[in-house]
Design an enzyme around this catalytic site. Structure first.
Site, PDB file in Angstrom:
ATOM      1  N   SER A  73      11.034 -18.814   3.064  1.00  0.00           N
ATOM      2  CA  SER A  73      12.329 -18.178   2.799  1.00  0.00           C
ATOM      3  C   SER A  73      13.224 -18.049   4.022  1.00  0.00           C
ATOM      4  O   SER A  73      14.335 -17.529   3.927  1.00  0.00           O
ATOM      5  CB  SER A  73      12.104 -16.786   2.199  1.00  0.00           C
ATOM      6  OG  SER A  73      11.415 -15.948   3.107  1.00  0.00           O
ATOM      7  N   GLY A  90       1.448   4.163  -4.914  1.00  0.00           N
ATOM      8  CA  GLY A  90       0.929   4.907  -6.062  1.00  0.00           C
ATOM      9  C   GLY A  90       0.276   4.054  -7.125  1.00  0.00           C
ATOM     10  O   GLY A  90       0.184   4.492  -8.280  1.00  0.00           O
ATOM     11  N   LYS A  91      -0.207   2.848  -6.789  1.00  0.00           N
ATOM     12  CA  LYS A  91      -0.814   1.982  -7.803  1.00  0.00           C
ATOM     13  C   LYS A  91      -2.093   2.594  -8.367  1.00  0.00           C
ATOM     14  O   LYS A  91      -2.301   2.616  -9.581  1.00  0.00           O
ATOM     15  CB  LYS A  91      -1.133   0.613  -7.182  1.00  0.00           C
ATOM     16  CG  LYS A  91       0.071  -0.129  -6.634  1.00  0.00           C
ATOM     17  CD  LYS A  91      -0.300  -1.504  -6.151  1.00  0.00           C
ATOM     18  CE  LYS A  91      -1.294  -1.480  -5.023  1.00  0.00           C
ATOM     19  NZ  LYS A  91      -0.784  -0.798  -3.811  1.00  0.00           N
ATOM     20  N   LYS A 127      13.529  -7.028  -0.165  1.00  0.00           N
ATOM     21  CA  LYS A 127      14.408  -7.487   0.917  1.00  0.00           C
ATOM     22  C   LYS A 127      15.700  -6.674   0.964  1.00  0.00           C
ATOM     23  O   LYS A 127      16.224  -6.390   2.048  1.00  0.00           O
ATOM     24  CB  LYS A 127      14.708  -8.974   0.727  1.00  0.00           C
ATOM     25  CG  LYS A 127      13.474  -9.856   0.936  1.00  0.00           C
ATOM     26  CD  LYS A 127      13.763 -11.329   0.681  1.00  0.00           C
ATOM     27  CE  LYS A 127      12.526 -12.176   0.918  1.00  0.00           C
ATOM     28  NZ  LYS A 127      12.737 -13.610   0.660  1.00  0.00           N
ATOM     29  N   PRO A 157       0.823  -1.220   0.000  1.00  0.00           N
ATOM     30  CA  PRO A 157       0.000   0.000   0.000  1.00  0.00           C
ATOM     31  C   PRO A 157       0.850   1.260   0.000  1.00  0.00           C
ATOM     32  O   PRO A 157       1.949   1.290   0.547  1.00  0.00           O
ATOM     33  CB  PRO A 157      -0.802  -0.124   1.312  1.00  0.00           C
ATOM     34  CG  PRO A 157      -0.722  -1.564   1.697  1.00  0.00           C
ATOM     35  CD  PRO A 157       0.584  -2.062   1.180  1.00  0.00           C
ATOM     36  N   GLY A 158       0.299   2.301  -0.626  1.00  0.00           N
ATOM     37  CA  GLY A 158       0.931   3.610  -0.576  1.00  0.00           C
ATOM     38  C   GLY A 158       2.025   3.848  -1.584  1.00  0.00           C
ATOM     39  O   GLY A 158       2.747   4.845  -1.473  1.00  0.00           O
TER      40      GLY A 158
END
Length: 971
Positions: A874, A501-502, A917, A498-499
């Site tokens: 992972s 700019g999609k 990561k 989120p956040g």
């Protein structure tokens, strides 16, 4: 319902009494069940003692005469009884009626009987009916009974609103008023009825019991004189009472001139009021015509009785008139009742008049409207509604560049059907709604597209920093469109935390392409009809969102943003994800079929952009149809640039600390309003200090210590908080207002820097880059790198050993050889812990064959933070390294982080989210990172500024990880 009707008919109130004298006899006795009549005898003849006993035979005198008259009345529509006064005198009429001390009593409801009234009362009790039939006898007018108004439940309804089953029955003498009326039974008619609801619950084999239970009788009574109730001898049924009869009351004029004037005035006022009421109430009109000749206006007693009997007053008020002996008071009470009746009649007439006026006005408007339509139609100025509607549809169709043949056939068919339907039919409205939508789709209409790559790039860079992959993809589409002459529809999916700019970049893409923009969110959507539309058979049916999109944008090639596609729901109304398969498939959406439209709609020119936080929640068939562009989030330098170029100027403008940008156009110099606005803006800008600003150092501190998320949403919130507090301080100091300690300016400067940032946003959320600052780390602790839907994250894997203690029942030491895991781990991560434990035991056997560490100790593994759910494979190499660090008693360097899945044989398998990561590692101050060997290609694609200052190792087998973690010089 039948019971309610019985109660209403037992004593029907004020039905306009018919007046007759003893010389005319009793008129229309057969119709008296629905009307109330007044009779007064002259009292010239008759036996004052009476000739009956009030029992089985009733009055013996005159029975044959009246019975014969009743029989002769059957042949006439207006039956009239013989006017022989001798017949009435033999019966005993009015005050000449017999005076029996013992009578059968009949309680009534609603209102008492006044002397001279003939009325019909419904009786339901079987025993009472039988007794009244015996009193009536086989012929003649019948015997006499006492009629008393009920004092308890006088309206036939209990205090709880329940109907009284048998009003003619009482259980206490106090249930009756003490003054009643002597009445003569003239006719009893048995009626049979039943309640349909009761039949449904009773046995159909016994209809006799049903009729018996619902048996009732209509009793025709003629009231003669007032009587006093002395005692109730038997409650019955029937009820036997002892009573005393009133003497005839006469008022002699001339004894008291003052009293005579009052009585005369009251009498005149009563007669005038009756005439007034007759103007408003048709029920009074007949009586107003005849009462001057039928009622002696000089007899105040009879006049008062007559007036009270006309009204629909309360039972208590009418009983008061019946009990009153004083002529003046009785007239006064009757006049009050008439006055209330007059006001009620006026109100009824006013309500009726308003209703009639409203109806007349509505009819008048309707007639004039219809006439106007007819005149315009004759002059050719206007067509009727149906023709105008058909013309509107044909005009809209003609305006479209091209309508598919299949669609045109459906439209023509619906237009032909509409022309044959009546406007008031339900099918007309259904067809009209269908044609509205068919002609609202912009068939063949497309917006002009922009093929200028340079201008598109400027548009994209204007609103967003970074996001190069998205911008390059859009520019590639523009280039292909310029070569081919048009851009075909595509399906893009922007996936990221989120956040970042999609959603907002989709609007910029639409501007860059020159297309109309339409957005709808499918988060939580569980109804297929929102995508595919409702079928027209349902009331209130509508097309789906895509048809609504085409209508709203007015083009067939808009840019459609399907927001939150990874949060689609599923319910009993179907699976929306399955419905999107057709819409988002380039090989199928040119024949998209909406359930409401029921025609093929070409969606192949629509550019679809979807947004998602987690691709794992999107069904595989749907994900396969989309081109996925991953947005990894922003690192510190990118966040600082975004804040400087976009967030800070916008926040200052929104707070009034910077002038708004002009959206083109010029100001009219002659406009006073524009001058006032410009003057106010200039004055407000003069109050703002020129030095007011937010420095880069303050932004950098915000990014590092307040908002470490992948996006910039929280960063924007902090900047807006700073600008709001600055605006408050500017206005407060300009007005000289006092602020609280937290809001007041604590420094002498208007520049927000890293030194005074805490005055505006408080203490930092993060106090250090890492949980463990000690170098090396404590034994058994290693930093791992993880990917979440919120971006990359650096987390520690902690292990602790617990030695065997005590001896069990078999004489062996307790404990050893077990693994305990905490930290709210998912099922995949729990499996990784078991694999890592097995690999660790195998590796320790290779490194030190004599070691029995894992047999002697229980291992407890924990992954902070415990309140945050974690899952994924992972962390396998990190868990293995942590347990080996514990077993070998060797610490790990504090600037080392690793990620990768491990197999049972020690192979290091590739993972995703490499960029996220790396960014998380840089935020945590990590200098050395271990990645799986197969992720080298992902690392090579990273920007150089992300690689700068990092020491990266790639491992295909755990032996490489072991060498870097335990055998390097720094460790």
């Amino acid at each position: 319902m039948l019971r309610a009707l019985k109660l209403v008919n037992r004593h029907r109130p004020g039905y306009g009494p018919r007046i007759a004298s003893s010389s005319e006899g009793l008129q229309k006795l057969t119709s008296l069940s629905t009307k109330r009549h007044f009779f007064w005898g002259n009292g010239d003849s008759g036996d004052s003692k009476g000739s009956g006993n009030g029992g089985d035979n009733g009055s013996k005198t005159g029975e044959k005469s009246i019975d014969a008259k009743e029989k002769s009345s059957n042949d006439s529509s207006e039956p009239v009884v013989s006017s022989s006064s001798s017949a009435l005198s033999r019966v005993g009429f009015g005050d000449e009626a017999p005076r029996y001390p013992h009578l059968t009593a009949l309680p009534v409801i609603s209102k008492p009987l006044f002397p001279g009234i003939v009325t019909s009362i419904t009786v339901s009790d079987e025993a009472t009916i039988d007794a009244l039939e015996k009193i009536k006898g086989s012929g003649g007018p019948g015997g006499y009974i006492g009629v008393f108004l009920r004092k308890k439940f006088p309206n036939g309804v209990t205090d709880g609103g329940v109907l009284v089953d048998y009003p003619e029955l009482i259980t206490d003498p106090s249930d009756l008023y003490k003054v009643g009326t002597l009445a003569q039974v003239h006719r009893i008619t048995r009626t049979f009825g039943h309640n349909h609801n009761e039949i449904l619950h009773d046995s159909l084999d016994s209809p006799e019991s049903i009729l018996k239970d619902d048996k009732s009788a209509s009793v025709l009574l003629l009231a003669h004189r007032r009587i006093d109730l002395l005692s109730v001898d038997k409650f019955g049924p029937p009820i036997d009472v002892t009573c005393s009869h009133w003497q005839r009351m006469m008022y002699k004029m001339g004894e008291d001139s003052g009293r005579d004037d009052i009585i005369r005035a009251l009498s005149n006022e009563i007669m005038q009021t009756i005439r007034d009421i007759a103007q408003y109430n048709s029920l009074f009109r007949e009586n107003a015509t005849y009462f001057p000749t039928r009622v002696d206006s000089n007899d105040p007693y009879k006049l008062a009785d007559f007036a009270a009997g006309l009204t629909t007053g309360s039972s208590q008020d009418l009983q008061g008139v019946l009990e009153e002996k004083d002529p003046e008071t009785r007239l006064q009470m009757a006049l009050e009742l008439l006055s209330k009746e007059k006001e009620l009649s006026k109100l009824q007439q006013e309500i009726s008049r308003k209703v009639e006026e409203k109806m007349s006005e509505t009819q008048r408007k309707y007639m004039l409207t219809e006439q106007l339509k007819s005149i315009k139609k004759e002059l050719g100025m206007e067509k009727d509604d149906k023709e105008a509607l058909l013309a509107k549809y044909r005009k809209k169709i003609a305006a479209f560049p091209s309508v598919p043949d299949e669609v045109m056939e459906v439209i023509d068919s619906e237009l032909e059907k509409l022309s044959t339907l009546e406007k008031n039919s339900s099918e007309f409205n259904v067809t009209r709604s269908y044609l509205d939508w068919l002609t609202s789709v912009p068939w063949g209409t497309t917006s002009e597209e922009n093929f200028d790559i340079k201008g598109a790039r400027e548009t994209l860079d204007r609103d967003h920093y970074g996001l190069d992959e998205v911008k390059d993809t859009i520019l590639a589409y523009i280039a292909i469109g310029k070569l081919k002459g048009g851009i075909q529809g595509k399906i893009l999916c922007l996936a990221g935390p989120p956040g970042v700019g999609k959603t907002s970049i989709a609007s910029s893409v639409a501007d860059a392409l020159g297309r109309k923009f339409y957005r709808f969110s499918v988060g939580g959507l569980s109804d297929v009809s929102e995508i595919k539309g409702h079928r027209r058979t349902y009331v209130g049916s509508m097309p789906g969102k895509m048809i609504q999109c085409l209508k709203t944008t007015g083009t067939m090639n808009p840019l459609v943003l399907i927001d939150e596609i990874d949060k689609l729901g599923m319910g009993y109304r179907g699976d929306p994800a399955a419905a999107l398969l057709e819409l988002l498939d380039p090989s199928q959406n040119h024949t998209f079929m909406d359930h409401f439209m029921d025609v093929q709609v070409d969606m192949s020119k629509v550019l679809f952009m979807c947004t998602a936080n987690d691709l794992g929640n999107i069904p595989a068939p749907l994900l396969d149809r989309m081109e996925v562009i991953r947005l990894s989030g922003y690192d510190v330098p990118e966040k600082v640039k975004i804040a400087e170029n976009y967030l800070v100027p916008k926040a200052l403008r929104d707070s009034g600390l910077l002038p708004e940008k002009k959206e083109g156009g010029s100001i009219d110099p002659d406009s006073n309003e524009e001058e006032e606005v410009a003057s106010e803006t200039k004055m407000s800008q003069q109050r703002i200090p020129e030095s007011l600003s937010i420095t880069q150092s303050a932004i950098d501190k915000l990014v590092r210590w307040y908002s470490r998320e992948a996006g910039v949403r929280n960063l924007n919130k902090y900047i807006e908080k700073i600008s709001r507090k600055l605006a408050l301080q500017v206005v407060a100091e300009d007005e000289g207002a006092e602020l609280t300690k937290d809001s007041a300016r604590k420094s002498d400067t208007w520049v927000v820097s890293d030194e005074n940032l805490e005055d505006y946003v408080g203490k930092p959320i993060f106090t250090s880059d890492r949980l463990y600052d000690k170098d090396p780390l404590p034994h058994g602790i290693v930093m791992g790198l993880a990917w979440t839907s919120m971006g990359g994250s650096a987390l520690y894997i902690e292990t602790q050993a617990i030695k065997k203690k005590g001896i069990n029942s078999e004489g062996k030491p307790k404990g050893g050889g077990t693994l305990k895991v905490t930290g709210q781990l998912g099922s995949v991560m729990e499996e990784s812990t078991q694999i890592a434990y097995t690999v660790s035991r195998a590796r320790i056997a290779e490194i030190d064959p004599d070691s029995s560490y894992f047999d002697d100790y229980d291992i407890h593994m924990h992954v902070p933070e415990g309140a945050t759910p974690k899952d994924g494979p992972s962390a396998g190499v990190t868990m293995t390294t942590a347990m080996l660090s514990l077993a070998l008693d060797k610490p790990i360097r504090n600037d080392l982080a690793m990620t990768g899945e491990i197999s049972l044989t020690g192979k290091v398998l590739p993972v995703g989210g490499i960029k996220e990561k790396i960014m998380a590692a840089r935020r945590a101050g990590i200098k050395c990172i271990i990645f799986p060997g197969q992720n080298k290609r992902d690392y090579d694609e990273m920007p150089d500024y992300l690689k700068e200052g990092l020491e990266v190792f790639f491992a295909d087998d755990y032996s490489t990880v072991y060498e870097v973690a335990f055998l390097s010089n720094k460790s």
